[in-house]
Design an enzyme around this catalytic site. Sequence first.
Site, PDB file in Angstrom:
ATOM      1  CG  ASP A  38     -37.516 -18.363 -18.223  1.00 55.72           C
ATOM      2  OD1 ASP A  38     -37.441 -18.484 -16.988  1.00 55.72           O
ATOM      3  OD2 ASP A  38     -36.537 -18.092 -18.940  1.00 55.72           O
ATOM      4  CG  ASP A  96     -33.248 -17.464 -12.549  1.00 57.90           C
ATOM      5  OD1 ASP A  96     -32.243 -17.970 -12.001  1.00 57.90           O
ATOM      6  OD2 ASP A  96     -33.215 -16.377 -13.141  1.00 57.90           O
TER       7      ASP A  96
END
Length: 411
Positions: free
Chosen positions: A113, A178
Amino acid sequence: MRTVLYSIVLIGLFAFTTDKRENGFVNSNFSFVQQQLKHMLKETATRNSLAFPRTTDASGKMTTTSMYDWTPGFFPGSLWYTFEHTKDESIKEQAIAWTEKLEPLKDFTKHHDLGFMVYCSYGNAYRLTGNKAYRDILIQSARSLSTRFSPVTGSIKSWNGFKSWHGNKTYHYPVIIDNMMNLELLFFAARETGDTSFRHVAVTHAENTMKNQIRPDGSSYHVVCYDSTTGRVEGRETAQGYADNSTWSRGQAWGIYGFTMVYRETKDPRFLATAERMADFYLNHKNLPADKIPYWDFNAGEAGYTPGVNSNALNVQTKYRDASAAAITASALFELSGYVKGKEDKYRKAAVQMLKSLASPAYRAPEGGNGNFVIMHCVGSIPHKSEIDKPLVYADYYFAEALQRYGASLK
């Protein structure tokens, strides 16, 4: 002739009035975001200096995370967008301070991330200040993210492991939709350094996501799990959605945004077509409410969709809305509308409607309420029994970004 000229004048006056009204909408909402952020900054001053806002607890008070969670970049990112619009120097000072706390992340490699963590913070910081030190941190972060790429799978590993909700399997190379959002950091590094390896990783990952994660109807699987030695797909499941074959709303939003961004960076029409298919699935779905704020999963509770035996989704009958998915999608559609022919109005009008729904009392918090977050009624993960009908820091970030994009389109 006079009639034609009169009509032209009327059209011009209408356009001017409309733009003035819409600019007022953007300004008033940024003023509200500014107020909420200042309330939140007062609250954070009483906390650990390395505690980053994320959501609220059962009593409605703000809860925080460390910088090593996936969400710390969103709070400084919201500060940067608010400074950009309001020119409030006190907000800029806080944006700098909260961004620079994240510098250790440049060497972080434990999950995927870094795009969220670093690009939303340092990326906006560099864009608005030109500080070369921020550029260097972004480039090192891209190097760190690239360590999670495997040429065998052609993908960046999202998590180090994923336990199936069915209770029968643990996967060791999961890739989630994502992850498309983190590719922007790699494209930035490629442009800034001239090192094509960053671009190769980003494009290869996007190609494999397009091939293995997007269904023919434009919907998406949340998690695709690979065999790290052969590169073959071992499973297609969900982590935060209702069922493996359902469409998790925020995952669909990540895909719309991610493929739009990849098209911007590559101009490859395959990625634009994918973004359009995903956007059309979202906007045309029979279960999308009239205000265009989706339920947390497009197929929750429908026949033919069954959660895993260990998923908390089995215990939840309420069809919660996920305003965070709408905020992400609205921001994405403002950009996507600038790349397509024949669908410009459809995507732009949908983005505006979502933005206005989010800004209505149904989703925008009262001042000083909602733990000082802006947007209400989001869902983190129903399967994990986590952050159900709560504010989420990333909903606020993408709401601010969508406001900024809408305002820019009016100029």
